[in-house]
Motif scaffolding. Sequence first.
Motif, short mmCIF file in Angstrom:
data_model
loop_
_atom_site.label_atom_id
_atom_site.label_comp_id
_atom_site.label_asym_id
_atom_site.label_seq_id
_atom_site.Cartn_x
_atom_site.Cartn_y
_atom_site.Cartn_z
N TRP A 84 0.86 -1.18 0.00
CA TRP A 84 0.00 0.00 0.00
C TRP A 84 0.90 1.23 0.00
O TRP A 84 1.74 1.40 0.88
CB TRP A 84 -0.90 -0.01 1.23
N GLU A 124 0.91 5.55 -0.33
CA GLU A 124 0.00 6.69 -0.19
C GLU A 124 0.78 7.99 -0.25
O GLU A 124 1.69 8.23 0.54
CB GLU A 124 -0.76 6.58 1.13
N SER A 125 0.39 8.84 -1.22
CA SER A 125 0.93 10.18 -1.33
C SER A 125 -0.10 11.01 -2.08
O SER A 125 -0.10 11.07 -3.30
CB SER A 125 2.26 10.19 -2.09
N GLU A 177 -2.70 10.31 -3.27
CA GLU A 177 -3.50 9.20 -3.82
C GLU A 177 -3.01 7.91 -3.19
O GLU A 177 -1.83 7.76 -2.88
CB GLU A 177 -3.34 9.13 -5.33
N SER A 178 -3.93 6.95 -2.97
CA SER A 178 -3.55 5.63 -2.49
C SER A 178 -3.42 4.69 -3.67
O SER A 178 -4.28 4.64 -4.55
CB SER A 178 -4.61 5.08 -1.52
N GLN A 194 -6.77 2.38 -8.98
CA GLN A 194 -5.87 2.46 -7.83
C GLN A 194 -5.37 1.09 -7.39
O GLN A 194 -4.48 1.01 -6.53
CB GLN A 194 -6.59 3.12 -6.64
N SER A 215 -3.60 -0.47 6.17
CA SER A 215 -4.18 0.85 6.41
C SER A 215 -3.97 1.31 7.85
O SER A 215 -3.90 2.51 8.13
CB SER A 215 -5.67 0.84 6.07
#
Length: 449
Positions: free
Chosen positions: A41, A43-44, A46-47, A80, A144
């Motif tokens: 995963w 994340e920046s 947007e995931s 995504q 997450s």
Amino acid sequence: MKLAVVKQSITPDTPVFLAGFGTRDRKSEGVLDDIFVKVAWLESMESLVVITLDALGGDRSFVTGIKEALREVFGLKSEQVLINFSHTHCSVFLTGEASEGRRGGYSLGQSQWPEKDKDINYAEDIRYFRFIRDTIISLLQHCSQNLTEGTLLLLKGNSNAGVSRRLMTEEGLMFKPNFQAETDQDLFVLQLLDSQGELKGLVFSYGCHPTCIGPNMISAEFVGQACTELEASFPDSIAIFLQGCGADIKPLKTVIDDRFKSCTVEEMREAGVELAEDVMRTLSKSGALKLTGSMQTAEVGVRLFTEPWGLTEMLSIVGDETKTDYRRRAARRTADAIKEGSVRQVLPFTITVWGLGDGFRIIALEGEVPSSYAISIKRIFSTMNVMVLGYSNGVPTYIPTGQILKEGGYEAEAFVLHGYRGPFVPENEWIILGAVKEAEERLHIPKEE
């Protein structure tokens, strides 16, 4: 940038019918090594979620089922989520609960290859799909809740782990090693580092069929062995293999003189060690590119077309005793579909493009994609680093280039095995390359402030 990486075994606990070889006639007879689902995963703004599975492939029923579940639980859009299959031939082919989008012709619960699609019972496939779906959801929930600040570093090397299996001779196209063919030998390595600089994930990509061995035992094959070797070198990290455009590439380890052989288990493991050594050599290079800035995604769907064969052409394959029983059986099923008016004529095809900063793209193509697609795409995007993947978001059949269709051979003729009415048309190559350009144009990557 935040990241998390995790994995879990998905090795079946009972014998299953392994996909990959048409000569198999019984369920699996043990486990050579575990098969896994692995998840990263990123994340920046947007995931992005990478999911890899040690499986021959999966159809649209499987991929759609997984992506719909992830949209419901995590709000993730289709573009995504990148699902990539290692294509090991010592594993299963995956389908989902929905009959729509099912490739057919196989079930992990069967004991022999079916004569007709109506003979197939998908109950065990559906149970296994639910297990994998729930496992992926659980892994992503863990990710997450455990995202950590981190950094992505990109290195590009090369490997000669694979060789073309298409050799043109005076007698025509032969299934033999071709060392003169232009192939994509790029080896991309992504390091996923936490805020302390500790390696948490090691993602590497190369295009080659994992077909060193042929025993009727479950195995992640030589690419899985490479992951095992890398995780032994970096005990606190998870190694993730992404399959590239290896549809026409065989492991170099399988070459003996001017032909291919089936390797011993020990030779397969040696091939994995050698690929891991190529990764380690790449890691030792200087000049790693730090991937900064926003991450963006785009997804384009196109349709690929087939020649309008009729019943006569398909029945000629059925009656050709020089063809394998596996091919003739598949042709009978396709002939039945022609009679019923349900034969597949058009292939929906998905292209996903991820932009990680300004200078790096991951371009993921559906299906079994030959090496020359990767070469063509990299020429289009010659000013940046481009990782081109096949076997992503579904593996419906081979996606031959115009040149392969002209030359013939297994990759050109595989449409019969997967229920299409005729050969794919050469124009599909330009449809795909044009759609890749379109997907790239949809990306907007703002620079980091």
